[in-house]
Every structure is written in structure tokens, then in C-alpha cells.
Write a protein that holds these residues in place. Structure first.
Motif, PDB file in Angstrom:
ATOM      1  N   SER A 213       0.838  -1.199   0.000  1.00  0.00           N
ATOM      2  CA  SER A 213       0.000   0.000   0.000  1.00  0.00           C
ATOM      3  C   SER A 213       0.875   1.252   0.000  1.00  0.00           C
ATOM      4  CB  SER A 213      -0.899  -0.002   1.241  1.00  0.00           C
ATOM      5  OG  SER A 213      -1.707   1.130   1.262  1.00  0.00           O
ATOM      6  N   SER A 214       0.556   2.169  -0.910  1.00  0.00           N
ATOM      7  CA  SER A 214       1.337   3.405  -1.006  1.00  0.00           C
ATOM      8  C   SER A 214       0.471   4.507  -1.593  1.00  0.00           C
ATOM      9  CB  SER A 214       2.548   3.189  -1.923  1.00  0.00           C
ATOM     10  OG  SER A 214       2.142   3.028  -3.273  1.00  0.00           O
ATOM     11  N   VAL A 215       1.038   5.689  -1.668  1.00  0.00           N
ATOM     12  CA  VAL A 215       0.381   6.745  -2.432  1.00  0.00           C
ATOM     13  C   VAL A 215       0.411   6.305  -3.892  1.00  0.00           C
ATOM     14  CG1 VAL A 215       1.029   8.566  -0.801  1.00  0.00           C
ATOM     15  CG2 VAL A 215       2.500   8.097  -2.765  1.00  0.00           C
ATOM     16  N   GLY A 216      -0.471   6.873  -4.698  1.00  0.00           N
ATOM     17  CA  GLY A 216      -0.528   6.490  -6.099  1.00  0.00           C
ATOM     18  C   GLY A 216       0.215   7.427  -7.019  1.00  0.00           C
ATOM     19  N   GLU A 217       0.279   8.687  -6.661  1.00  0.00           N
ATOM     20  CA  GLU A 217       0.913   9.704  -7.503  1.00  0.00           C
ATOM     21  C   GLU A 217       2.168  10.227  -6.812  1.00  0.00           C
ATOM     22  OE1 GLU A 217       0.165  10.636 -10.567  1.00  0.00           O
ATOM     23  OE2 GLU A 217      -1.457   9.156 -10.611  1.00  0.00           O
ATOM     24  N   PHE A 218       3.309   9.715  -7.210  1.00  0.00           N
ATOM     25  CA  PHE A 218       4.552  10.057  -6.535  1.00  0.00           C
ATOM     26  C   PHE A 218       5.016  11.480  -6.812  1.00  0.00           C
ATOM     27  CE2 PHE A 218       4.526   5.621  -5.787  1.00  0.00           C
ATOM     28  CZ  PHE A 218       5.249   5.454  -4.626  1.00  0.00           C
ATOM     29  N   THR A 219       4.887  11.942  -8.039  1.00  0.00           N
ATOM     30  CA  THR A 219       5.364  13.295  -8.353  1.00  0.00           C
ATOM     31  C   THR A 219       4.652  14.319  -7.487  1.00  0.00           C
ATOM     32  OG1 THR A 219       6.017  12.749 -10.602  1.00  0.00           O
ATOM     33  CG2 THR A 219       5.561  15.054 -10.156  1.00  0.00           C
ATOM     34  N   ALA A 220       3.342  14.259  -7.435  1.00  0.00           N
ATOM     35  CA  ALA A 220       2.579  15.222  -6.630  1.00  0.00           C
ATOM     36  C   ALA A 220       2.929  15.088  -5.147  1.00  0.00           C
ATOM     37  CB  ALA A 220       1.084  15.020  -6.843  1.00  0.00           C
ATOM     38  N   HIS A 221       3.055  13.874  -4.672  1.00  0.00           N
ATOM     39  CA  HIS A 221       3.359  13.623  -3.261  1.00  0.00           C
ATOM     40  C   HIS A 221       4.739  14.175  -2.897  1.00  0.00           C
ATOM     41  CE1 HIS A 221       2.973  11.607   0.588  1.00  0.00           C
ATOM     42  NE2 HIS A 221       4.103  10.972   0.385  1.00  0.00           N
ATOM     43  N   PHE A 222       5.757  13.818  -3.682  1.00  0.00           N
ATOM     44  CA  PHE A 222       7.113  14.281  -3.399  1.00  0.00           C
ATOM     45  C   PHE A 222       7.240  15.790  -3.566  1.00  0.00           C
ATOM     46  CE2 PHE A 222       8.870   9.846  -4.607  1.00  0.00           C
ATOM     47  CZ  PHE A 222       8.794   9.424  -3.286  1.00  0.00           C
ATOM     48  N   THR A 223       6.537  16.345  -4.532  1.00  0.00           N
ATOM     49  CA  THR A 223       6.571  17.797  -4.746  1.00  0.00           C
ATOM     50  C   THR A 223       6.016  18.522  -3.527  1.00  0.00           C
ATOM     51  OG1 THR A 223       6.407  17.559  -7.132  1.00  0.00           O
ATOM     52  CG2 THR A 223       5.733  19.684  -6.212  1.00  0.00           C
ATOM     53  N   LYS A 224       4.909  18.030  -3.002  1.00  0.00           N
ATOM     54  CA  LYS A 224       4.288  18.647  -1.823  1.00  0.00           C
ATOM     55  C   LYS A 224       5.229  18.533  -0.623  1.00  0.00           C
ATOM     56  CE  LYS A 224       0.227  19.879   0.321  1.00  0.00           C
ATOM     57  NZ  LYS A 224       0.381  21.295   0.612  1.00  0.00           N
ATOM     58  N   LEU A 225       5.841  17.373  -0.436  1.00  0.00           N
ATOM     59  CA  LEU A 225       6.777  17.206   0.683  1.00  0.00           C
ATOM     60  C   LEU A 225       7.977  18.139   0.537  1.00  0.00           C
ATOM     61  CD1 LEU A 225       6.781  13.331   1.141  1.00  0.00           C
ATOM     62  CD2 LEU A 225       5.862  15.029   2.732  1.00  0.00           C
ATOM     63  N   ALA A 226       8.503  18.254  -0.673  1.00  0.00           N
ATOM     64  CA  ALA A 226       9.666  19.117  -0.889  1.00  0.00           C
ATOM     65  C   ALA A 226       9.301  20.593  -0.690  1.00  0.00           C
ATOM     66  CB  ALA A 226      10.221  18.904  -2.295  1.00  0.00           C
ATOM     67  N   LYS A 227       8.123  20.970  -1.140  1.00  0.00           N
ATOM     68  CA  LYS A 227       7.696  22.371  -1.040  1.00  0.00           C
ATOM     69  C   LYS A 227       7.466  22.786   0.406  1.00  0.00           C
ATOM     70  CE  LYS A 227       3.921  25.445  -2.407  1.00  0.00           C
ATOM     71  NZ  LYS A 227       3.028  25.515  -1.264  1.00  0.00           N
ATOM     72  N   ASP A 228       6.760  21.959   1.142  1.00  0.00           N
ATOM     73  CA  ASP A 228       6.370  22.313   2.505  1.00  0.00           C
ATOM     74  C   ASP A 228       7.307  21.768   3.577  1.00  0.00           C
ATOM     75  OD1 ASP A 228       4.218  23.636   1.377  1.00  0.00           O
ATOM     76  OD2 ASP A 228       2.854  21.948   1.645  1.00  0.00           O
ATOM     77  N   GLY A 229       8.207  20.877   3.190  1.00  0.00           N
ATOM     78  CA  GLY A 229       9.177  20.341   4.131  1.00  0.00           C
ATOM     79  C   GLY A 229       8.654  19.174   4.943  1.00  0.00           C
ATOM     80  N   ILE A 230       9.594  18.406   5.464  1.00  0.00           N
ATOM     81  CA  ILE A 230       9.294  17.281   6.346  1.00  0.00           C
ATOM     82  C   ILE A 230      10.486  17.122   7.278  1.00  0.00           C
ATOM     83  CG2 ILE A 230      10.128  15.600   4.652  1.00  0.00           C
ATOM     84  CD1 ILE A 230       8.005  13.644   5.793  1.00  0.00           C
ATOM     85  N   GLY A 231      10.234  16.687   8.490  1.00  0.00           N
ATOM     86  CA  GLY A 231      11.266  16.636   9.518  1.00  0.00           C
ATOM     87  C   GLY A 231      12.231  15.476   9.443  1.00  0.00           C
ATOM     88  N   VAL A 232      11.997  14.522   8.535  1.00  0.00           N
ATOM     89  CA  VAL A 232      12.887  13.374   8.396  1.00  0.00           C
ATOM     90  C   VAL A 232      13.213  13.175   6.923  1.00  0.00           C
ATOM     91  CG1 VAL A 232      12.088  12.108  10.449  1.00  0.00           C
ATOM     92  CG2 VAL A 232      10.905  11.780   8.267  1.00  0.00           C
TER      93      VAL A 232
END
Length: 171
Positions: free
Chosen positions: A40-59
């Protein structure tokens, strides 16, 4: 003092967007997580990774593509073999996700819809992930009396494709 730990089996896929500071992991010393486990995972990686990169994540963050996610996108929860066109579409989704940054493919072969997949289906999808340097992570088909058969299946997938294999929940 210890360096940061890597949690290779996190179930924090879309939740990573909600808990940006990731303090639940950092308080345990975990500085890197790998999501997309057990099929089980997200389906759209580009959108997911883009959002994480834009807004940041602590790990540090990486994800596998879930076989169940791919199969559901193409076949729903049908309890049958894929047609050749459906299998080709699933392979395309695997290659697309790998091109977008997925680390490999994971299966949850005791969960619907993964339980309906035959080994040959997994081999075809693992082969698509291997083309892009991916790995195969399996929540095996059985963890009890038939665990040795489940291990043999995972090893067969690795042998037939040359993909690196990681077994989850080996008991």
C-alpha cells in the motif's frame, strides 16, 4: 549518542503530509523513513514528493510503490488473474512510479488485492522495478505453517528478476 536510525518499514505514507515535523519519529531517534510497505502506497509520486519538498518534512523520506495500489488502480479488487492488457498497464504504472522516485515495489500478499496475485504477476512487476534499480519488499503470503513456501516464493521472484529482496515480518 547514536546516529539517526532508519525505519525501513513505516506506514506513514499520506500521513507524512499531516505531521510535517515528524516528531513522533524524531523522538525515537529515527531520521529516515521508508513508506509504501505491505503493498500500500500513495498512487501519484510526483505530486506527493513535490508537496513534501515544497512544505518540508522533519525526516529523510522515501517510498516504495505498493503492488496493491497498482493492482487496485487497474483491476479494483477483482479476484482473478490480470489480462495481458491489465498486466501491461500495471507494469507501466510501476515504471512511472520508479521514474518519479519510488525505491521499488512492495507486496502485501496476505491482504486484498495482493492475495489474488499469482507469483508470475509479481515477477512481471518486479522486473519493471528492477529496470530502474528498484528493490522488492514483501509482506509474504504466509507467516505461519507455510512460511517456508512464502519465503521460497519471494526468493523465486528475486532469482527470476535479479531484483534485491527484503522480507517483512519474518517470523
Amino acid at each position: 549518542v547514536a546516529p539517526g536510525f532508519i525505519d525501513v518499514h513505516a506506514h506513514a505514507d499520506s500521513q507524512a503530509l499531516n505531521r510535517r515535523d515528524a516528531l513522533n519519529f524524531l523522538h525515537m531517534g529515527v531520521t529516515t523513513i521508508v513508506t509504501g510497505n505491505c503493498g500500500s502506497s500513495v498512487g501519484e509520486f510526483t505530486a506527493h514528493f513535490t508537496k513534501l519538498a515544497k512544505d518540508g518534512i522533519g525526516v529523510n523520506y522515501g517510498s516504495l510503490l505498493g503492488h496493491g495500489t497498482v493492482r487496485s488502480a487497474v483491476m479494483g479488487t477483482a479476484a482473478r488473474h490480470p489480462t495481458s492488457a491489465e498486466l501491461e498497464r500495471m507494469q507501466q504504472l510501476v515504471e512511472k512510479a520508479m521514474g518519479e522516485g519510488a525505491f521499488g515495489i512492495s507486496t502485501g500478499l496476505i491482504y486484498v488485492p495482493g492475495t489474488y496475485a499469482k507469483t508470475e504477476e509479481i515477477v512481471a512487476l518486479a522486473r519493471a522495478a528492477k529496470k530502474h534499480g528498484g528493490l522488492y519488499v514483501s509482506h509474504m503470503r504466509n507467516e505461519g505453517d507455510n512460511v517456508l513456501d512464502a519465503i521460497d516464493e519471494a526468493l523465486r521472484i528475486g532469482q527470476e528478476t535479479g531484483i534485491s529482496v527484503h522480507l517483512s515480518h519474518l517470523k
